[in-house]
Motif scaffolding. Structure first.
Motif, PDB file in Angstrom:
ATOM      1  N   LEU A  95      -3.829   0.698  -5.363  1.00 23.43           N
ATOM      2  CA  LEU A  95      -4.306   1.037  -4.019  1.00 23.43           C
ATOM      3  C   LEU A  95      -5.555   0.254  -3.665  1.00 23.43           C
TER       4      LEU A  95
ATOM      5  N   LEU B 266       0.832  -1.204   0.000  1.00 21.88           N
ATOM      6  CA  LEU B 266       0.000   0.000   0.000  1.00 21.88           C
ATOM      7  C   LEU B 266       0.870   1.260   0.000  1.00 21.88           C
ATOM      8  N   ILE B 267       1.898   1.261   0.824  1.00 17.05           N
ATOM      9  CA  ILE B 267       2.804   2.407   0.886  1.00 17.05           C
ATOM     10  C   ILE B 267       3.550   2.572  -0.431  1.00 17.05           C
TER      11      ILE B 267
ATOM     12  N   SER C  10       1.237   4.054  -2.990  1.00 15.87           N
ATOM     13  CA  SER C  10       1.018   5.477  -2.695  1.00 15.87           C
ATOM     14  C   SER C  10       2.203   6.325  -3.127  1.00 15.87           C
ATOM     15  N   ARG C  11       3.396   5.842  -2.825  1.00 20.48           N
ATOM     16  CA  ARG C  11       4.596   6.587  -3.212  1.00 20.48           C
ATOM     17  C   ARG C  11       4.748   6.666  -4.729  1.00 20.48           C
TER      18      ARG C  11
ATOM     19  N   VAL D  45     -11.050   6.853  -2.955  1.00 20.11           N
ATOM     20  CA  VAL D  45     -10.438   5.765  -3.727  1.00 20.11           C
ATOM     21  C   VAL D  45     -11.519   4.925  -4.399  1.00 20.11           C
TER      22      VAL D  45
ATOM     23  N   GLU E 242     -11.297   9.100   2.985  1.00 17.48           N
ATOM     24  CA  GLU E 242     -10.222   8.740   2.059  1.00 17.48           C
ATOM     25  C   GLU E 242     -10.577   7.485   1.274  1.00 17.48           C
TER      26      GLU E 242
ATOM     27  N   LEU F   1      -7.015   3.696   6.046  1.00 17.98           N
ATOM     28  CA  LEU F   1      -7.545   4.979   5.592  1.00 17.98           C
ATOM     29  C   LEU F   1      -8.823   5.317   6.343  1.00 17.98           C
TER      30      LEU F   1
END
Length: 74
Positions: A35, A14-15, A18-19, A58, A54, A50
């Motif tokens: 995501l 997930l990180i 996102s990045r 998504v 948020e 989230l």
């Protein structure tokens, strides 16, 4: 050495997704797809990283792009 828990690996994905969106390594549609997939699997482990607002953003974006070919399908 024991294997790390599955939820930790999912959070890392997930990180990473996102990045990749923030740094423009992938486009927003493909990033949202990644995501959404990560969030789906985290939900199976009862993890909600989230807020409801948020997650709503998504989900709304994903519902708009889910019929388009993205990634390798394109």
């Amino acid at each position: 050495m024991p294997n790390p828990p599955k939820s930790g690996t999912l959070l890392k994905k997930l990180i990473s997704a996102s990045r990749s969106i923030i740094t423009n390594q992938v486009g927003l549609p493909l990033g949202i797809l990644r995501l959404h997939t990560s969030l789906y699997w985290l939900k199976q482990h009862w993890i909600k990283p989230l807020t409801a607002d948020e997650l709503g953003i998504v989900e709304a974006y994903h519902s708009q792009i889910m019929d388009f070919p993205l990634g390798e399908e394109r």
